[in-house]
Write a protein that holds these residues in place. Structure first.
Motif, mmCIF file in Angstrom:
data_model
loop_
_atom_site.group_PDB
_atom_site.id
_atom_site.type_symbol
_atom_site.label_atom_id
_atom_site.label_comp_id
_atom_site.label_asym_id
_atom_site.label_seq_id
_atom_site.Cartn_x
_atom_site.Cartn_y
_atom_site.Cartn_z
ATOM 1 N N ASP A 1 -2.340 -6.294 1.500
ATOM 2 C CA ASP A 1 -3.137 -5.074 1.666
ATOM 3 C C ASP A 1 -2.540 -3.961 0.809
ATOM 4 O O ASP A 1 -1.317 -3.757 0.791
ATOM 5 N N GLY A 2 -3.385 -3.241 0.134
ATOM 6 C CA GLY A 2 -2.929 -2.181 -0.769
ATOM 7 C C GLY A 2 -2.905 -2.616 -2.218
ATOM 8 O O GLY A 2 -2.676 -1.800 -3.119
ATOM 9 N N VAL A 3 -3.156 -3.915 -2.478
ATOM 10 C CA VAL A 3 -3.112 -4.415 -3.850
ATOM 11 C C VAL A 3 -4.158 -3.739 -4.727
ATOM 12 O O VAL A 3 -4.034 -3.712 -5.963
ATOM 13 N N GLY B 1 0.806 -1.217 0.000
ATOM 14 C CA GLY B 1 0.000 0.000 0.000
ATOM 15 C C GLY B 1 0.839 1.266 0.000
ATOM 16 O O GLY B 1 0.596 2.195 -0.778
ATOM 17 N N ALA B 2 1.847 1.308 0.854
ATOM 18 C CA ALA B 2 2.691 2.502 0.961
ATOM 19 C C ALA B 2 3.509 2.727 -0.304
ATOM 20 O O ALA B 2 3.698 3.877 -0.736
ATOM 21 N N LEU B 3 3.984 1.642 -0.920
ATOM 22 C CA LEU B 3 4.755 1.776 -2.161
ATOM 23 C C LEU B 3 3.852 2.241 -3.303
ATOM 24 O O LEU B 3 4.253 3.073 -4.126
ATOM 25 N N CYS B 4 2.623 1.720 -3.344
ATOM 26 C CA CYS B 4 1.674 2.164 -4.366
ATOM 27 C C CYS B 4 1.382 3.653 -4.226
ATOM 28 O O CYS B 4 1.253 4.375 -5.228
ATOM 29 N N MET C 1 3.179 5.514 -12.552
ATOM 30 C CA MET C 1 3.905 4.286 -12.855
ATOM 31 C C MET C 1 2.974 3.077 -12.876
ATOM 32 O O MET C 1 1.947 3.054 -12.215
ATOM 33 N N TRP C 2 3.381 2.066 -13.651
ATOM 34 C CA TRP C 2 2.717 0.762 -13.576
ATOM 35 C C TRP C 2 3.256 0.044 -12.341
ATOM 36 O O TRP C 2 4.466 -0.048 -12.143
#
Length: 457
Positions: A257-259, A223-226, A234-235
């Protein structure tokens, strides 16, 4: 006859050295250098398999196999593979085998639902392909400006794929991780790297976040990276090749989580989902991004079904044209076991890993290098008991000694300058007793090596 041969193989599998002990080139010395002119009987061929091939096999299905990640086959997976091979369909488009296409879409939705993936991943997504969009913005002559991001723990296949796709090899960012963060990719490290590239006139394009890295089963914070990557268009791909299967268990679902903010997600059913090799499951929010990049439409493949736009033609989702009927074996696994039994299968390995971890902790000569995630334990002999010797070399000797015994097979990783031993529990036949014996073997070989080190010190 073949089924009987395989049944005997599995019945006796614990009698084989887990890691093959042959020398390079052994087979050339034992088989003819030319093909037979006439036919040979299956009995003669099976004799040669038993005499020459089996000794050169590393037995991935052995209950004493703890290396790399598991390749957990099953009777259901085997039957599905046998049916797929026997039917021998080539399902490149819907017309070439409607059942192959439609079963695959259904099975992928079944799995996606059990993983609680967002509906956008279940053949209802919208959006656009990032590489295409980026090139349209900056011009195709500037492909050399696009940058791919991962960590120094990201699987090497990502770097290879970037190279094949035409990215400049110098534009692959393997962002450094550390033991203090359990080798996860930190959002602030990603942001800092992106900003540096932007300052240099480069264009952030693709991020691979990993849920269960190969070296240590590190879990990147999806989640945080997304949240960081989305700000730059970015893709975002989530690689859950190993750990993804476990996410059908409610207690492990938080790992992804975050997907919902990612563009694609994948897991390897052939690793830890009782599905015989090979079977990689990929979900994308926008199939059109694949179709735009990979579609070909020669006249000899024209047909009414494809032109109606009401069917999926998987040839346009992949590089190759031909496509195996892999969905058949996943379908058999799901139906033969059911979600409840699959969850129990996964949980049993996690519990075994917990017990192995506790055994390691009881022996003060060893340490757990990183907190255990799921069913892999990373450990090593601590430097203080090396009697002045090189700790990495002692751990290397320990691993080699264990593996050469043929009684178990584990593998290693190098992280933060440390040579660590990986015990990945997940073979279908592995039981608690095998885990206990594996630890005793570790201790036996450690005793021998440390005693020799002490004498020579």
């Amino acid at each position: 006859m073949i089924v009987d041969f395989l049944a005997d193989y599995y019945h006796n599998i614990e009698n084989y050295s887990v890691l093959s002990q042959v020398d390079p080139g052994y087979l050339q010395k034992n088989l003819p250098s030319y093909a037979p002119f006439g036919s040979e009987s299956i009995e003669i061929i099976l004799q040669d398999i038993k005499r020459h091939i089996i000794p050169g096999i590393t037995h991935w299905q052995s209950p004493n196999f703890f290396a790399f990640f598991p390749s957990s086959g099953s009777t259901a997976g085997f039957m599905g593979e046998m049916l797929s091979t026997g039917l021998n369909t080539v399902g490149f488009n819907w017309l070439s085998s409607p059942a192959a296409t439609e079963l695959e879409t259904m099975v992928m939705d079944w799995l996606g639902q059990e993983l609680r993936l967002p509906k956008e991943f279940l053949f209802t997504g919208h959006g656009g392909g990032v590489i295409d969009r980026m090139l349209n913005l900056i011009g195709r002559d500037n492909i050399g400006k696009l940058v791919v991001y991962g960590s120094d723990q990201t699987h090497c296949a990502v770097q290879k794929a970037a190279h094949i796709a035409g990215f400049d090899p110098n534009n692959f960012r393997a962002i450094k991780t550390s033991r203090s963060s359990s080798f996860s990719l930190l959002p602030q490290s990603l942001l800092k790297t992106i900003q540096k590239d932007l300052h240099s006139g480069l264009v952030p394009c693709y991020l691979c976040a990993t849920v269960g890295t190969t070296s240590t089963t590190a879990i990147d914070p999806v989640g945080a990276l997304c949240h960081v990557a989305k700000n730059y268009g970015m893709w975002i791909h989530v690689d859950a090749a190993y750990a993804g299967s476990a996410c059908i268990c409610p207690e492990f679902r938080h790992l992804i989580d975050g997907v919902e903010d990612a563009d694609s997600f994948s897991l390897n059913a052939h690793k830890w989902f009782l599905t015989n090799l090979d079977c990689c499951c990929l979900w994308v929010k926008d199939p059109n991004s694949l179709i735009k990049s990979l579609s070909t439409n020669p006249s000899y493949l024209h047909n009414n079904a494809s032109e109606s736009k009401q069917v999926v033609d998987y040839k346009d989702w992949q590089i190759t044209l031909s496509r195996r009927f892999r969905a058949l074996k996943v379908w058999l696994v799901l139906r033969s076991y059911g979600i409840s039994n699959l969850r129990n299968f996964l949980r049993s390995h996690v519990e075994m890993a917990k017990s192995f971890e506790e055994l390691v902790k009881l022996d003060k000569r060893f340490e757990i290098v990183v907190p255990r995630n799921l069913a892999m334990v990373c450990f090593r002999v601590i430097p203080s008991v090396a009697h002045g010797g090189d700790a990495n070399e002692i751990n290397r000797k320990l691993l080699d000694s264990m593996n050469e015994s043929g009684r178990v097979y584990m593998s290693h990783a190098m992280v933060d300058g440390m040579f660590i031993i990986r015990c990945a529990i997940g073979a279908t036949l592995t039981q608690q007793e095998h885990v206990i014996i594996a630890w005793k073997i570790v201790q036996e070989h450690a005793n021998t090596i440390l005693n020799k080190t002490a004498i020579s010190a």
